[in-house]
Design an enzyme around this catalytic site. Structure first.
Site, PDB file in Angstrom:
ATOM      1  N   THR A  79       0.855  -1.267  -0.104  1.00 16.50           N
ATOM      2  CA  THR A  79      -0.125   0.077   0.072  1.00 16.50           C
ATOM      3  C   THR A  79       0.832   1.219   0.022  1.00 16.50           C
ATOM      4  O   THR A  79       0.550   2.102  -0.812  1.00 16.50           O
ATOM      5  CB  THR A  79      -0.927   0.024   1.184  1.00 16.50           C
ATOM      6  OG1 THR A  79      -1.245  -1.532   1.479  1.00 16.50           O
ATOM      7  CG2 THR A  79      -2.070   0.874   1.205  1.00 16.50           C
ATOM      8  N   TRP A  81       3.798   1.802  -0.877  1.00 15.05           N
ATOM      9  CA  TRP A  81       4.719   1.938  -2.150  1.00 15.05           C
ATOM     10  C   TRP A  81       3.536   2.329  -3.321  1.00 15.05           C
ATOM     11  O   TRP A  81       3.980   3.176  -4.014  1.00 15.05           O
ATOM     12  CB  TRP A  81       5.127   0.444  -2.532  1.00 15.05           C
ATOM     13  CG  TRP A  81       6.393   0.460  -3.391  1.00 15.05           C
ATOM     14  CD1 TRP A  81       6.986   1.625  -4.191  1.00 15.05           C
ATOM     15  CD2 TRP A  81       6.922  -0.510  -4.138  1.00 15.05           C
ATOM     16  NE1 TRP A  81       8.077   1.076  -4.860  1.00 15.05           N
ATOM     17  CE2 TRP A  81       7.989  -0.277  -4.799  1.00 15.05           C
ATOM     18  CE3 TRP A  81       6.794  -2.178  -3.723  1.00 15.05           C
ATOM     19  CZ2 TRP A  81       8.709  -1.083  -5.537  1.00 15.05           C
ATOM     20  CZ3 TRP A  81       7.709  -2.813  -4.520  1.00 15.05           C
ATOM     21  CH2 TRP A  81       8.538  -2.556  -5.408  1.00 15.05           C
ATOM     22  N   HIS A 139      -8.764  -0.671   2.479  1.00 14.01           N
ATOM     23  CA  HIS A 139      -8.871  -2.154   2.516  1.00 14.01           C
ATOM     24  C   HIS A 139     -10.196  -2.596   2.445  1.00 14.01           C
ATOM     25  O   HIS A 139     -10.335  -3.871   2.507  1.00 14.01           O
ATOM     26  CB  HIS A 139      -8.236  -2.472   3.825  1.00 14.01           C
ATOM     27  CG  HIS A 139      -6.940  -2.057   4.283  1.00 14.01           C
ATOM     28  ND1 HIS A 139      -5.810  -1.874   3.406  1.00 14.01           N
ATOM     29  CD2 HIS A 139      -6.425  -1.531   5.519  1.00 14.01           C
ATOM     30  CE1 HIS A 139      -4.778  -1.605   3.784  1.00 14.01           C
ATOM     31  NE2 HIS A 139      -5.121  -1.205   5.225  1.00 14.01           N
ATOM     32  N   LYS A 294      11.885  -4.848   5.474  1.00 14.40           N
ATOM     33  CA  LYS A 294      12.811  -5.284   4.417  1.00 14.40           C
ATOM     34  C   LYS A 294      12.213  -5.089   2.876  1.00 14.40           C
ATOM     35  O   LYS A 294      13.002  -4.912   2.291  1.00 14.40           O
ATOM     36  CB  LYS A 294      13.018  -6.862   4.889  1.00 14.40           C
ATOM     37  CG  LYS A 294      13.771  -7.156   6.043  1.00 14.40           C
ATOM     38  CD  LYS A 294      13.720  -8.818   5.977  1.00 14.40           C
ATOM     39  CE  LYS A 294      14.229  -9.257   7.156  1.00 14.40           C
ATOM     40  NZ  LYS A 294      14.323 -10.740   7.192  1.00 14.40           N
TER      41      LYS A 294
HETATM   42  P1  A3P Z   1       7.924  -6.127   4.768  1.00 13.84           P
HETATM   43  O1  A3P Z   1       7.111  -6.164   6.110  1.00 13.84           O
HETATM   44  O2  A3P Z   1       8.009  -7.614   4.191  1.00 13.84           O
HETATM   45  O3  A3P Z   1       9.113  -5.710   4.860  1.00 13.84           O
HETATM   46  P2  A3P Z   1       2.125  -1.882   3.272  1.00 13.84           P
HETATM   47  O4  A3P Z   1       2.506  -0.697   2.744  1.00 13.84           O
HETATM   48  O5  A3P Z   1       0.682  -2.248   2.625  1.00 13.84           O
HETATM   49  O6  A3P Z   1       1.691  -1.610   4.614  1.00 13.84           O
HETATM   50  O7  A3P Z   1       2.914  -2.888   3.346  1.00 13.84           O
HETATM   51  C1  A3P Z   1       4.336  -2.779   4.126  1.00 13.84           C
HETATM   52  C2  A3P Z   1       5.350  -3.827   3.294  1.00 13.84           C
HETATM   53  O8  A3P Z   1       5.448  -3.126   2.191  1.00 13.84           O
HETATM   54  C3  A3P Z   1       6.662  -3.868   4.357  1.00 13.84           C
HETATM   55  O9  A3P Z   1       6.861  -5.355   3.834  1.00 13.84           O
HETATM   56  C4  A3P Z   1       7.401  -2.907   3.708  1.00 13.84           C
HETATM   57  O10 A3P Z   1       8.704  -3.056   4.066  1.00 13.84           O
HETATM   58  C5  A3P Z   1       7.045  -2.810   2.320  1.00 13.84           C
HETATM   59  N1  A3P Z   1       7.322  -1.547   1.675  1.00 13.84           N
HETATM   60  C6  A3P Z   1       6.898  -0.404   2.199  1.00 13.84           C
HETATM   61  N2  A3P Z   1       7.157   0.606   1.312  1.00 13.84           N
HETATM   62  C7  A3P Z   1       7.849   0.083   0.265  1.00 13.84           C
HETATM   63  C8  A3P Z   1       8.596   0.585  -0.870  1.00 13.84           C
HETATM   64  N3  A3P Z   1       8.533   1.966  -1.175  1.00 13.84           N
HETATM   65  N4  A3P Z   1       9.087  -0.258  -1.690  1.00 13.84           N
HETATM   66  C9  A3P Z   1       9.028  -1.654  -1.516  1.00 13.84           C
HETATM   67  N5  A3P Z   1       8.608  -2.224  -0.281  1.00 13.84           N
HETATM   68  C10 A3P Z   1       7.812  -1.421   0.493  1.00 13.84           C
END
Ligand code: A3P
Length: 353
Positions: A79, A81, A139, A294
């Protein structure tokens, strides 16, 4: 009976709605998620009870405009990203990267959620003053989105992620924001609930399938993305998003390196190192930093056993048979490494979804 959790400053109109909600809650199945979050089953989905009122308000009052962009996800599917990328793509002629509001505000402040931001304090807030294109996120499962989203020409983008990484990511997120007096269930117990479909906004497979089928029905209206694909080729996916939104990159922009610039700026590394994301809080309870970890494909292998993964594989096969959707659970390099070291996960490198 347990009362719905109230945000700090509820307006009078929201107060009036509470009795109606308590009545509705009495008719719904109830569960407690592994982290202690109360859930209610509404329209076949396990919704956090604290979001039930804002979700009903969204359904009732949100009037989509043809120019709106709605970003839909399950939690921890990419989300943050997707919000950053979409915002940068859409506003690229308004802000240069070094003036980007993302430098000083978390992506979730810039692109608000219907259920936890837009409709959380007011039943029917005035959204008319927001300049077009308005970007919102949610969501909320597809079948309970407001009708106006389906009926207008607005664009919807959905991003999902393989269930094993999504589950592990969510567990980290919840534990890193955990209140001191909450004692979450063990990994085994939590995974068991996840496999039973008892999960925030779950069952996982029904959420994903709802949007997948909507995408198949109308690919011009709904773009369906996977986190793993963005990790594999972000340039291609930035172009895809821009084209889908009717804002393709010109040759000149491509030659200027605009796509790479957005890709770099919105990377996990870049966003997580911004001061606002290292230190700030959202709604006074969630650390901005907890949205970045990560960002890898296959991190689940560090936490889940092959038996758990096999269980998920079988579950996905049965639930999503014939849907045509597949999920990568490794990145290519890890997959090769695992073959080399003989770790017996290679047979589940792809889950049907
Ligand atoms: P991990 O916990 O596997 O590292 P959301 O944004 O839907 O809350 O999801 C969070 C997940 O997306 C986390 O995964 C986070 O590290 C990853 N995430 C957040 N920002 C990101 C980005 N700019 N590029 C790639 N992954 C990203």
């Amino acid at each position: 009976m347990e009362r719905i959790e109230d945000p700090k400053c509820l307006s009078a109109e929201v107060e009036d709605q509470k009795d109606e909600l308590q009545e509705l809650l009495q008719t719904l199945d109830r569960q407690t998620n592994w982290n202690g979050t109360p859930l209610a089953k509404h329209n076949e989905f396990w919704l956090p009870t604290r979001f039930l009122r804002p979700i009903l308000s969204t359904q009732k009052y949100f009037k989509a405009k043809d120019t709106d962009i709605i970003l839909c996800t399950l939690p921890k599917s990419g989300t943050t990203w997707l919000k950053s990328l979409t915002f940068c793509i859409v506003t690229r002629n308004i802000y240069t990267i070094d003036q980007s509001p993302l430098l000083t505000s978390n992506p979730h402040t810039i692109v608000p959620f219907f259920e936890s931001n837009v409709y959380s304090e007011q039943e029917n807030p005035d959204l008319e003053h927001i300049p077009s294109p308005r970007i919102f996120s949610t969501h909320i499962p597809f079948n309970i989105l407001p009708n106006s989203i389906r009926e207008s020409q607005c664009k919807v983008i959905y991003i999902c992620r393989n269930p094993l990484d999504q589950f592990i990511s969510f567990r980290h997120f919840i534990l890193s924001n955990k209140e001191k007096d909450v004692e979450p269930l063990s990994m085994d117990e939590a995974f068991n609930m996840f496999c039973q479909g008892i999960d925030m906004f779950g069952p996982f497979w029904d959420h994903v399938l709802g949007y997948w089928n909507a995408h198949l029905n109308d690919p011009q209206k709904m773009l369906f993305l996977k986190y793993e694909d963005l990790k594999e080729d972000i340039t291609l996916n930035i172009k895809k998003i821009a084209e889908f939104l009717g804002l393709p990159f010109s040759l000149e922009e491509e030659n200027q390196g605009k796509i790479e610039e957005i890709s770099r700026f919105c990377s996990n590394e870049s966003l997580s190192n911004m001061e606002v994301n290292k230190t700030g809080m959202l709604l006074g309870q969630t650390k901005n930093s907890s949205y970045f970890r990560k960002g890898e494909v296959g991190d689940w292998t560090n936490y889940l056993t092959s038996t758990m993964a096999e269980r998920m594989k079988k579950l996905m096969e049965s639930k999503l048979e014939g849907s045509g959707l597949m999920f990568k659970t490794y990145n290519k390099i890890d997959c090769e490494r695992r073959w080399q070291f003989g770790v017996p996960f290679s047979n589940i490198s792809i889950l049907p979804l």
